[in-house]
Design a protein around this motif. Structure first.
Motif, mmCIF file in Angstrom:
data_model
loop_
_atom_site.group_PDB
_atom_site.id
_atom_site.type_symbol
_atom_site.label_atom_id
_atom_site.label_comp_id
_atom_site.label_asym_id
_atom_site.label_seq_id
_atom_site.Cartn_x
_atom_site.Cartn_y
_atom_site.Cartn_z
ATOM 1 N N GLY A 269 0.813 -1.213 0.000
ATOM 2 C CA GLY A 269 0.000 0.000 0.000
ATOM 3 C C GLY A 269 0.846 1.262 0.000
ATOM 4 O O GLY A 269 0.551 2.224 -0.708
ATOM 5 N N ILE A 270 1.927 1.252 0.800
ATOM 6 C CA ILE A 270 2.822 2.412 0.852
ATOM 7 C C ILE A 270 3.495 2.636 -0.495
ATOM 8 O O ILE A 270 3.626 3.771 -0.970
ATOM 9 N N PHE A 271 3.915 1.553 -1.139
ATOM 10 C CA PHE A 271 4.547 1.662 -2.451
ATOM 11 C C PHE A 271 3.589 2.298 -3.466
ATOM 12 O O PHE A 271 3.973 3.213 -4.208
ATOM 13 N N LEU A 272 2.347 1.837 -3.489
ATOM 14 C CA LEU A 272 1.365 2.386 -4.440
ATOM 15 C C LEU A 272 1.106 3.858 -4.179
ATOM 16 O O LEU A 272 1.002 4.661 -5.118
ATOM 17 N N VAL A 273 1.009 4.231 -2.899
ATOM 18 C CA VAL A 273 0.779 5.640 -2.565
ATOM 19 C C VAL A 273 1.966 6.481 -3.012
ATOM 20 O O VAL A 273 1.796 7.581 -3.574
ATOM 21 N N ASN A 274 3.183 5.995 -2.772
ATOM 22 C CA ASN A 274 4.372 6.744 -3.186
ATOM 23 C C ASN A 274 4.418 6.915 -4.703
ATOM 24 O O ASN A 274 4.784 7.986 -5.210
ATOM 25 N N ILE A 275 4.058 5.866 -5.439
ATOM 26 C CA ILE A 275 4.053 5.958 -6.906
ATOM 27 C C ILE A 275 3.008 6.963 -7.376
ATOM 28 O O ILE A 275 3.277 7.802 -8.247
ATOM 29 N N LEU A 276 1.823 6.886 -6.806
ATOM 30 C CA LEU A 276 0.744 7.797 -7.199
ATOM 31 C C LEU A 276 1.086 9.250 -6.884
ATOM 32 O O LEU A 276 0.700 10.161 -7.616
ATOM 33 N N ARG A 277 1.801 9.474 -5.799
ATOM 34 C CA ARG A 277 2.161 10.842 -5.408
ATOM 35 C C ARG A 277 3.445 11.321 -6.072
ATOM 36 O O ARG A 277 3.829 12.480 -5.912
ATOM 37 N N GLY A 278 4.112 10.429 -6.791
ATOM 38 C CA GLY A 278 5.342 10.809 -7.475
ATOM 39 C C GLY A 278 6.536 10.953 -6.570
ATOM 40 O O GLY A 278 7.517 11.630 -6.920
ATOM 41 N N ASN A 279 6.515 10.311 -5.390
ATOM 42 C CA ASN A 279 7.660 10.366 -4.476
ATOM 43 C C ASN A 279 8.818 9.550 -5.048
ATOM 44 O O ASN A 279 8.615 8.427 -5.503
ATOM 45 N N ARG A 280 10.006 10.109 -5.008
ATOM 46 C CA ARG A 280 11.164 9.456 -5.604
ATOM 47 C C ARG A 280 12.167 9.056 -4.522
ATOM 48 O O ARG A 280 12.527 9.865 -3.653
ATOM 49 N N ALA A 281 12.602 7.799 -4.587
ATOM 50 C CA ALA A 281 13.579 7.253 -3.647
ATOM 51 C C ALA A 281 14.036 5.909 -4.199
ATOM 52 O O ALA A 281 13.396 5.356 -5.111
ATOM 53 N N PRO A 282 15.150 5.353 -3.691
ATOM 54 C CA PRO A 282 15.529 3.987 -4.078
ATOM 55 C C PRO A 282 14.362 3.038 -3.834
ATOM 56 O O PRO A 282 13.572 3.224 -2.907
ATOM 57 N N LEU A 283 14.267 2.009 -4.662
ATOM 58 C CA LEU A 283 13.099 1.126 -4.681
ATOM 59 C C LEU A 283 12.724 0.611 -3.289
ATOM 60 O O LEU A 283 11.545 0.641 -2.905
ATOM 61 N N MET A 284 13.696 0.133 -2.515
ATOM 62 C CA MET A 284 13.384 -0.459 -1.215
ATOM 63 C C MET A 284 12.662 0.527 -0.297
ATOM 64 O O MET A 284 11.721 0.165 0.413
ATOM 65 N N PHE A 287 8.822 1.128 -0.394
ATOM 66 C CA PHE A 287 7.932 0.158 0.251
ATOM 67 C C PHE A 287 7.790 0.405 1.752
ATOM 68 O O PHE A 287 6.812 -0.030 2.350
ATOM 69 N N PHE A 288 8.771 1.058 2.347
ATOM 70 C CA PHE A 288 8.798 1.121 3.806
ATOM 71 C C PHE A 288 8.743 2.526 4.387
ATOM 72 O O PHE A 288 8.810 2.686 5.607
ATOM 73 N N GLY A 289 8.651 3.543 3.558
ATOM 74 C CA GLY A 289 8.607 4.888 4.103
ATOM 75 C C GLY A 289 7.963 5.874 3.166
ATOM 76 O O GLY A 289 7.511 5.522 2.065
ATOM 77 N N PHE A 290 7.921 7.117 3.610
ATOM 78 C CA PHE A 290 7.316 8.185 2.823
ATOM 79 C C PHE A 290 7.865 9.515 3.335
ATOM 80 O O PHE A 290 8.327 9.614 4.482
ATOM 81 N N PRO A 291 7.841 10.560 2.485
ATOM 82 C CA PRO A 291 8.363 11.854 2.919
ATOM 83 C C PRO A 291 7.316 12.654 3.693
ATOM 84 O O PRO A 291 6.114 12.574 3.424
ATOM 85 N N VAL A 292 7.795 13.403 4.695
ATOM 86 C CA VAL A 292 6.934 14.309 5.461
ATOM 87 C C VAL A 292 7.603 15.670 5.488
ATOM 88 O O VAL A 292 8.795 15.810 5.201
ATOM 89 N N LYS A 293 6.846 16.709 5.814
ATOM 90 C CA LYS A 293 7.404 18.061 5.894
ATOM 91 C C LYS A 293 8.385 18.145 7.057
ATOM 92 O O LYS A 293 8.080 17.725 8.167
#
Length: 398
Positions: A269-284, A287-293
């Protein structure tokens, strides 16, 4: 359908406690150890009743109680000096340490010698080691020596292993090994427990592994204790699950398998949200995190996944590598937890300034694993082991 009433009662107590503990973990990211005690009292009584009902073996029953008592004593030693909200030591007071030590010594002696004299010669060296290790650690804790006392140059602790410190931290691994060896001896030894020893051996190995994981910070304390106490309180399925019993018939293992499978939904679920939001990071990391302000990181839950450094007015950042993260988890240092940023901001002024300047900071998702454990417990009791059911399906067994 096989039906064990004591396990049904124990399972209800475990489920109620897991739900309550999940709520505490969501709200405060902390589950006080005392939360588990009512469940443990009910579960141990029910399991003891079941063991007596199925085997009528007083030695096996005493051995089970010895294992439970040893775990409780290990928690007492590991948390020496804990106080309550009034600053009182309560039942963790050092003066009471020898009163707790007595039943820890008596129960194994009762189980391994008094009630099974025919195998006592084989077990005597292991009991001597058991008593010696716990006796030393008890005395060490009583005298208040939790840290190495040797000093090197400039008052620093010298490099290299400190055997006293290592024993103080890892002694219970040896205790678990002793319980496992004794259980195996009781399995094959004349006049021992016979096949009934398998149940205690499984409980010992499972609980030992997760105690070690907890000490290495690979599992949260509440998560490790939840799995340990599930194994101690509900070692058998209360009734035959809908998908059938697993080969071992050991509920705690099926709870773990189901929890891990159910927990896979979160990274996806986190991976899909990151892809949809256009968040960029190494692949691993997708799956396990997301950016915050960065200026609002104290409002979030999770561990910071990046290291920041400012040199000549330029800010550089890099993701923390997998092995580096594991090393920091093991040492219990070098990781920045957003809860600490919120509760102790004065200790993280430099980090908070870096995060604010960076604009965004990647943090790990922070869904407490006790929630999948609770779901895994419910599904294991009702349906059974998901992995075993899948294997049977793929091989045409269902």
């Amino acid at each position: 359908m096989e039906f064990f009433l004591p396990m049904v009662v124990s399972a209800v107590a475990v489920l109620a406690t897991l739900i309550y503990a999940s709520l505490l973990d969501i709200q405060n990211r902390r589950v006080p150890f005392i939360t588990w005690l009512p469940m443990l009292a009910i579960g141990v009584a029910c399991t003891a009743a079941l063991l007596w009902q199925k085997t009528a073996n007083a030695s096996l029953l005493a051995g089970y109680l010895a294992l439970v008592t040893s775990f409780l004593y290990a928690d007492y030693l590991d948390n020496r000096g804990r106080t309550d909200s009034r600053g009182l030591a309560g039942y963790y007071a050092n003066e009471k340490i020898f009163w707790y030590f007595v039943p820890v010594l008596v129960l194994p002696a009762l189980s391994w010698f008094v009630l099974t004299p025919s195998v006592s010669v084989l077990i005597l060296p292991w009991y001597a080691m058991f008593a010696g290790i716990l006796g030393y650690v008890t005395w060490r804790e009583y005298k208040g020596w939790p840290e190495p006392r040797r000093k090197g140059k400039r008052g620093q602790v010298p490099r290299g292993p400190d055997m006293s410190e290592m024993l103080g931290r890892w002694y219970f691994v040896l205790i678990i090994l002793i319980f496992a060896i004794v259980s195996a001896t009781m399995l094959v030894g004349t006049g021992g427990w016979g096949s009934s020893a398998i149940a205690l051996l499984l409980i010992t190995l499972f609980t030992g592994v997760f105690y070690i994981f907890g000490r290495m910070h690979l599992f949260g304390g509440a998560d490790a204790w939840a799995l340990i106490f599930i194994a101690l309180c509900v070692p058998l399925f209360p009734f035959t699950p809908l998908l059938g019993n697993s080969p071992l018939g050991f509920l705690a293992f099926s709870v773990l398998i189901n929890a891990l499978i159910l927990n896979l939904a979160a990274p996806v679920g986190i991976f899909l949200v990151n892809i949809l939001r256009g968040n960029r990071a190494p692949l691993m990391y997708l799956f396990f995190g997301f950016p915050v302000k960065g200026d609002e990181i104290q409002k979030e839950w999770g561990f910071v996944m990046e290291d920041f450094e400012e040199k000549d007015g330029k800010l550089t950042r890099k993701f923390i590598g997998f092995f580096d993260a594991v090393k920091r988890m093991y040492k219990g240092e070098g990781r920045v937890y957003t809860k600490d940023l919120r509760e102790h901001p004065q200790e993280f002024t430099h980090e908070l300034a870096m995060y604010k300047k960076a604009g965004t900071v990647w943090i790990s998702y922070a869904v407490p694993f006790i929630i999948p454990i609770t779901a895994g417990f419910v599904t294991a009791v009702i349906f059974g082991d998901f992995l075993y059911a899948l294997m049977r399906l793929l091989t045409g067994g269902i």
